[in-house]
Scaffold this motif. Structure first.
Motif, short mmCIF file in Angstrom:
data_model
loop_
_atom_site.label_atom_id
_atom_site.label_comp_id
_atom_site.label_asym_id
_atom_site.label_seq_id
_atom_site.Cartn_x
_atom_site.Cartn_y
_atom_site.Cartn_z
N CYS A 167 0.82 -1.17 0.04
CA CYS A 167 0.03 -0.12 0.04
C CYS A 167 0.89 1.32 0.21
CB CYS A 167 -1.01 -0.01 1.19
SG CYS A 167 -2.38 -1.05 0.78
N VAL A 168 1.82 1.02 0.65
CA VAL A 168 2.79 2.39 0.95
C VAL A 168 3.45 2.58 -0.58
CG1 VAL A 168 5.24 3.28 1.41
CG2 VAL A 168 3.52 2.29 3.20
N ASN B 113 0.55 3.91 -2.88
CA ASN B 113 0.18 5.42 -2.54
C ASN B 113 1.31 6.45 -3.09
OD1 ASN B 113 -2.11 4.67 -1.04
ND2 ASN B 113 -1.02 4.63 0.90
N GLN C 211 -0.11 6.36 7.58
CA GLN C 211 0.55 5.54 6.93
C GLN C 211 1.95 5.47 7.49
OE1 GLN C 211 1.17 5.37 2.52
NE2 GLN C 211 2.96 6.10 2.87
N MET D 299 -5.55 4.35 7.67
CA MET D 299 -4.75 4.72 6.72
C MET D 299 -5.75 4.30 5.30
SD MET D 299 -1.15 3.30 5.36
CE MET D 299 -1.60 2.22 3.88
#
Length: 190
Positions: free
Chosen positions: A52-53, A56, A84, A121
């Protein structure tokens, strides 16, 4: 300097710190692997957060063409990136110089904290995606909610599992949604 470059300076610091925590912890675990009792369940959650980081970070490129930004929008992004960072920090265990490292025990003690941060998040991404899609016309952000909304809900449910099997199913589903977010919704930098 464009508004994107200005805002991206702070975001880059938050992304860097988040990834440093995760990768540094992983490297220390690998270095101390003889003392580590690995937890595949913790590993699934760790991988979901990591994916996800990256997704993103890639998604922020879509904002480069925006000419003006409101302070509220910048603050909403800052809150999302702060959550996050918290998820990345909380899912990364401290590695003592001596003694056994039990990641299963770490997960049992800490999963509520890091899953709450990870769920938040993803949850904050829902209004952020809708605002970005509708106010700025970046349609792909609307679609990202298809992954992040269910991922947030499943992550919140996983905070209170009654059975380990249920948490395994939830963690696997969130990992699949995280992969979908990265590979299907952020597969091209335009």
């Amino acid at each position: 300097m464009s508004v994107f470059e200005f805002a991206n300076t702070l975001w880059s610091i938050l992304f860097s710190l988040a990834l440093i925590h995760m990768l540094s912890s992983a490297a220390k675990l690998i270095r101390a692997s003889a003392r580590v009792r690995w937890s595949p369940l913790h590993g699934l959650w760790w991988l979901s957060v990591f994916i996800c980081v990256i997704a993103n970070w890639i998604s922020l490129w879509d904002l480069r063409t925006l000419r003006s930004w409101t302070t509220g929008y910048i603050l909403l992004l800052l809150v999302a990136l702060s959550l996050q960072y918290l998820a990345c920090f909380l899912i990364s265990p401290e590695i003592p110089s001596e003694g056994r490292i039990d990641l299963d025990e770490f997960h049992t003690r800490q999963h509520g904290r890091y899953l709450m941060a990870f769920g938040l998040m993803n949850a904050i991404s829902i209004p952020l995606n809708l605002v970005t899609a509708n106010l700025f016309g970046i349609a792909i952000w609307d679609w990202q909610t298809l992954a992040q909304g269910p991922a947030a809900a499943l992550t919140f449910v996983a905070i209170f599992p009654r059975r380990r099997t249920v948490e395994w199913i939830l963690a696997s589903l969130v990992l699949a949604l995280s992969g979908f977010y990265l590979l299907a919704l952020e597969n091209t930098i335009r």
